[in-house]
Scaffold this motif. Structure first.
Motif, PDB file in Angstrom:
ATOM      1  N   ALA A 186      33.384  50.935 -25.475  1.00 33.98           N
ATOM      2  CA  ALA A 186      33.779  49.552 -25.759  1.00 33.98           C
ATOM      3  C   ALA A 186      35.244  49.494 -26.176  1.00 33.98           C
ATOM      4  O   ALA A 186      35.754  50.400 -26.847  1.00 33.98           O
ATOM      5  N   PHE A 187      35.898  48.405 -25.786  1.00 36.18           N
ATOM      6  CA  PHE A 187      37.333  48.260 -26.002  1.00 36.18           C
ATOM      7  C   PHE A 187      37.655  46.815 -26.384  1.00 36.18           C
ATOM      8  O   PHE A 187      36.928  45.890 -26.035  1.00 36.18           O
ATOM      9  N   GLY A 188      38.790  46.623 -27.051  1.00 40.21           N
ATOM     10  CA  GLY A 188      39.247  45.275 -27.360  1.00 40.21           C
ATOM     11  C   GLY A 188      38.431  44.621 -28.447  1.00 40.21           C
ATOM     12  O   GLY A 188      37.914  45.284 -29.357  1.00 40.21           O
ATOM     13  N   ALA A 189      38.280  43.299 -28.362  1.00 39.20           N
ATOM     14  CA  ALA A 189      37.625  42.532 -29.417  1.00 39.20           C
ATOM     15  C   ALA A 189      36.708  41.480 -28.823  1.00 39.20           C
ATOM     16  O   ALA A 189      36.985  40.919 -27.764  1.00 39.20           O
ATOM     17  N   VAL A 190      35.617  41.213 -29.541  1.00 41.70           N
ATOM     18  CA  VAL A 190      34.660  40.194 -29.118  1.00 41.70           C
ATOM     19  C   VAL A 190      35.247  38.804 -29.243  1.00 41.70           C
ATOM     20  O   VAL A 190      35.030  37.936 -28.402  1.00 41.70           O
ATOM     21  N   ASP A 191      36.002  38.576 -30.325  1.00 44.57           N
ATOM     22  CA  ASP A 191      36.567  37.249 -30.595  1.00 44.57           C
ATOM     23  C   ASP A 191      37.778  37.412 -31.497  1.00 44.57           C
ATOM     24  O   ASP A 191      38.283  38.535 -31.686  1.00 44.57           O
ATOM     25  N   SER A 192      38.236  36.311 -32.084  1.00 45.71           N
ATOM     26  CA  SER A 192      39.460  36.330 -32.893  1.00 45.71           C
ATOM     27  C   SER A 192      39.304  37.117 -34.185  1.00 45.71           C
ATOM     28  O   SER A 192      40.298  37.419 -34.856  1.00 45.71           O
ATOM     29  N   THR A 193      38.071  37.484 -34.558  1.00 47.70           N
ATOM     30  CA  THR A 193      37.865  38.278 -35.772  1.00 47.70           C
ATOM     31  C   THR A 193      38.271  39.726 -35.574  1.00 47.70           C
ATOM     32  O   THR A 193      38.389  40.479 -36.546  1.00 47.70           O
ATOM     33  N   GLY A 194      38.430  40.149 -34.328  1.00 48.79           N
ATOM     34  CA  GLY A 194      38.782  41.528 -34.041  1.00 48.79           C
ATOM     35  C   GLY A 194      37.611  42.473 -33.969  1.00 48.79           C
ATOM     36  O   GLY A 194      37.789  43.679 -33.807  1.00 48.79           O
ATOM     37  N   GLN A 195      36.390  41.946 -34.055  1.00 46.07           N
ATOM     38  CA  GLN A 195      35.198  42.789 -33.984  1.00 46.07           C
ATOM     39  C   GLN A 195      35.104  43.467 -32.630  1.00 46.07           C
ATOM     40  O   GLN A 195      35.255  42.844 -31.586  1.00 46.07           O
ATOM     41  N   ILE A 196      34.843  44.772 -32.633  1.00 51.53           N
ATOM     42  CA  ILE A 196      34.737  45.536 -31.396  1.00 51.53           C
ATOM     43  C   ILE A 196      33.403  45.226 -30.726  1.00 51.53           C
ATOM     44  O   ILE A 196      32.371  45.158 -31.390  1.00 51.53           O
ATOM     45  N   PRO A 197      33.370  45.038 -29.402  1.00 50.99           N
ATOM     46  CA  PRO A 197      32.089  44.806 -28.720  1.00 50.99           C
ATOM     47  C   PRO A 197      31.204  46.040 -28.773  1.00 50.99           C
ATOM     48  O   PRO A 197      31.676  47.149 -29.052  1.00 50.99           O
ATOM     49  N   THR A 198      29.935  45.845 -28.500  1.00 49.71           N
ATOM     50  CA  THR A 198      28.975  46.939 -28.508  1.00 49.71           C
ATOM     51  C   THR A 198      28.117  46.860 -27.243  1.00 49.71           C
ATOM     52  O   THR A 198      28.289  45.961 -26.412  1.00 49.71           O
ATOM     53  N   ALA A 199      27.164  47.764 -27.134  1.00 53.90           N
ATOM     54  CA  ALA A 199      26.230  47.739 -26.015  1.00 53.90           C
ATOM     55  C   ALA A 199      25.368  46.492 -26.013  1.00 53.90           C
ATOM     56  O   ALA A 199      24.765  46.151 -24.992  1.00 53.90           O
ATOM     57  N   ARG A 200      25.295  45.784 -27.153  1.00 56.58           N
ATOM     58  CA  ARG A 200      24.460  44.592 -27.261  1.00 56.58           C
ATOM     59  C   ARG A 200      25.282  43.305 -27.336  1.00 56.58           C
ATOM     60  O   ARG A 200      24.751  42.241 -27.619  1.00 56.58           O
ATOM     61  N   THR A 201      26.575  43.391 -27.055  1.00 54.89           N
ATOM     62  CA  THR A 201      27.381  42.186 -26.948  1.00 54.89           C
ATOM     63  C   THR A 201      27.041  41.475 -25.647  1.00 54.89           C
ATOM     64  O   THR A 201      26.987  42.095 -24.583  1.00 54.89           O
ATOM     65  N   LEU A 202      26.835  40.178 -25.721  1.00 50.99           N
ATOM     66  CA  LEU A 202      26.449  39.395 -24.544  1.00 50.99           C
ATOM     67  C   LEU A 202      27.670  38.864 -23.806  1.00 50.99           C
ATOM     68  O   LEU A 202      28.622  38.379 -24.427  1.00 50.99           O
ATOM     69  N   PHE A 203      27.617  38.944 -22.486  1.00 56.08           N
ATOM     70  CA  PHE A 203      28.659  38.446 -21.598  1.00 56.08           C
ATOM     71  C   PHE A 203      28.012  37.553 -20.541  1.00 56.08           C
ATOM     72  O   PHE A 203      26.848  37.759 -20.178  1.00 56.08           O
ATOM     73  N   GLU A 204      28.762  36.604 -20.001  1.00 52.66           N
ATOM     74  CA  GLU A 204      28.329  35.937 -18.775  1.00 52.66           C
ATOM     75  C   GLU A 204      28.487  36.935 -17.639  1.00 52.66           C
ATOM     76  O   GLU A 204      29.530  37.578 -17.513  1.00 52.66           O
ATOM     77  N   ILE A 205      27.453  37.072 -16.796  1.00 52.33           N
ATOM     78  CA  ILE A 205      27.537  38.062 -15.709  1.00 52.33           C
ATOM     79  C   ILE A 205      27.694  37.407 -14.345  1.00 52.33           C
ATOM     80  O   ILE A 205      27.725  38.097 -13.326  1.00 52.33           O
ATOM     81  N   GLY A 206      27.802  36.078 -14.296  1.00 53.65           N
ATOM     82  CA  GLY A 206      28.129  35.401 -13.052  1.00 53.65           C
ATOM     83  C   GLY A 206      27.228  35.794 -11.901  1.00 53.65           C
ATOM     84  O   GLY A 206      25.998  35.769 -11.995  1.00 53.65           O
ATOM     85  N   SER A 207      27.827  36.208 -10.805  1.00 49.68           N
ATOM     86  CA  SER A 207      27.087  36.422  -9.564  1.00 49.68           C
ATOM     87  C   SER A 207      26.213  37.667  -9.551  1.00 49.68           C
ATOM     88  O   SER A 207      25.448  37.864  -8.600  1.00 49.68           O
ATOM     89  N   ILE A 208      26.270  38.512 -10.577  1.00 51.44           N
ATOM     90  CA  ILE A 208      25.261  39.567 -10.686  1.00 51.44           C
ATOM     91  C   ILE A 208      23.875  38.927 -10.773  1.00 51.44           C
ATOM     92  O   ILE A 208      22.879  39.531 -10.388  1.00 51.44           O
ATOM     93  N   ASN A 268      29.420  42.124  -7.923  1.00 55.80           N
ATOM     94  CA  ASN A 268      30.310  41.745  -9.014  1.00 55.80           C
ATOM     95  C   ASN A 268      30.065  40.295  -9.393  1.00 55.80           C
ATOM     96  O   ASN A 268      29.260  39.599  -8.760  1.00 55.80           O
ATOM     97  N   GLY A 269      30.731  39.840 -10.441  1.00 60.48           N
ATOM     98  CA  GLY A 269      30.535  38.473 -10.899  1.00 60.48           C
ATOM     99  C   GLY A 269      31.757  37.943 -11.616  1.00 60.48           C
ATOM    100  O   GLY A 269      32.545  38.710 -12.179  1.00 60.48           O
ATOM    101  N   GLY A 270      31.905  36.635 -11.590  1.00 58.13           N
ATOM    102  CA  GLY A 270      33.009  36.015 -12.303  1.00 58.13           C
ATOM    103  C   GLY A 270      32.692  34.586 -12.679  1.00 58.13           C
ATOM    104  O   GLY A 270      32.116  33.843 -11.876  1.00 58.13           O
TER     105      GLY A 270
END
Length: 380
Positions: free
Chosen positions: A72-94, A333-335
């Motif tokens: 995991a890299f970067g941040a989930v939001d403006s708090t700077g929290q690092i994403p994890t395996a359980r961070t949710l993302f929009e997966i679009g066309s997947i 892929n998805g977007g």
């Protein structure tokens, strides 16, 4: 940028520590943007590149046998929290691979066939004008050979610029389809269509008399243990949902879907998508006579049925399969407005890759990142 590596145990994961045209597929050739041949554990440079010079986070999941790892890299939001395996993302066309699997599952249940005409599942008042005597079938929708356009022409009448599919409901869908004259005979030409896959999800939900979101939970997510793969998030899941960003780094609104949910409505996590790939790997490596019905559906969904507009790529029910360096790779892929994603599974080695990014980067870049990682897994 912060980075963390999360190891997942075999089996259940243990966490340590478009614009309206965006939603779609990018078919790509070999790229020089990402160096191939890097050892699989050394994904730092690739992950850091995905989050460099903009807000947002990235999660890379690697599958090798039954062993998975997440970086995991970067941040989930403006708090700077690092994403994890359980961070949710929009997966679009997947999402389209799940819609294709729903079709394969419905075939296994004897509810429909690949050759079932679309018109038999639409209201009697809605017709699609054929280009000739050939009728549009469910397989045509799932393989992007229906003759329907990428997007319905009346999407703009309901679209919200930052959430383009949210207000496109059944009535708008039926208004477009009713009397629409196909420009060519179904089955003759590949043309990637969000409309077609969205319609497929709508028809399967209609046939089952169950909303698309519930159908995914009942027939795919729950049996596979994908507790975070959903259209609608609970409050607890919402607290783990990454903030998406536009390509220039501005916060992006989440996307929502109505009638075309089957084209791109799902959210998910790296842990769930690795489990999804692992289930497909198992389905493809055991005998068909000993597999559960859902695994048989996976084998059906990943069977290639037709060519695409690229010589090295064919298509199954939602899944694309490309030949890369002599290996058959299943992928999609998805977007969306603020996210990019990729899942890929090497049919020959069983290795898999998940890439989730909470910024609207180039889809080509994200896809080639995943393919380079898949190459590295073979080389490691």
């Amino acid at each position: 940028m912060p980075r963390v590596r999360i190891l997942l145990s075999t089996g259940r994961a243990v966490v340590c520590g478009l614009c309206a045209t965006v939603l779609g597929l990018v078919l790509v050739g070999k790229s020089s943007q990402v160096a191939c041949g890097q050892p699989a554990p050394a994904v730092d440079s690739i992950g850091q590149a995905l989050v460099a010079n903009h807000p947002g986070g990235a999660v890379i999941g690697l599958l090798r046998g039954d062993t998975t790892a997440v970086h995991a890299f970067g941040a989930v939001d403006s708090t700077g929290q690092i994403p994890t395996a359980r961070t949710l993302f929009e997966i679009g066309s997947i999402t389209k691979t799940v819609t294709g699997l729903l079709l394969a599952d419905a075939i296994e249940r004897g509810e429909v066939e690949r050759s079932t005409p679309v018109t038999t599942l639409l209201p009697d008042s809605v017709t699609i004008g054929p280009a000739d005597s050939t009728t549009v079938t469910l397989e045509h929708l799932a393989t992007h050979r229906s003759g329907l356009p990428r997007l319905p022409s009346n999407l703009g009448a309901t679209a919200r610029p930052r959430d383009p599919y949210a207000a496109y409901g059944d009535s708008a869908l039926y208004a477009f389809l009713d009397g629409y004259v196909l420009p060519r005979a179904p089955g003759t030409t590949y043309e990637y269509s969000n409309l077609g896959m969205g319609l497929l999800g709508h028809l399967l939900a209609r046939q089952a008399d169950t909303p698309y979101a519930a159908l995914v939970r009942q027939r795919i997510a729950a049996p596979l243990g994908l507790s975070d793969t959903r259209v609608h998030l609970t409050d607890a899941q919402q607290s783990r949902f990454a903030q998406g960003h536009t390509r220039v780094g501005a916060p992006a609104l989440s996307w929502h879907f109505d009638a075309l949910a089957g084209a791109g409505a799902l959210r998910s996590t790296a842990a769930d998508l690795l489990a999804y790939l692992r289930a497909h790997r198992r389905a493809l490596t055991v005998g068909p006579d000993t597999t559960p019905a859902l695994h048989r559906a996976m084998r059906r969904a990943t069977t290639v049925y037709a060519p695409t507009d690229r010589e090295s790529t064919r298509i199954g029910l939602g899944w694309h399969q490309s030949t890369r360096e002599g290996h058959a790779v299943l992928w999609h892929n998805g977007g969306t407005g603020g996210f990019r994603s990729l899942v890929a599974l090497d049919r020959d080695t069983g290795h898999g890759v998940v890439v989730l990014v909470s910024t609207a980067l180039s889809s080509r870049r994200v896809t080639e990142t995943g393919m380079a990682l898949l190459h590295a897994l073979r080389s490691d």
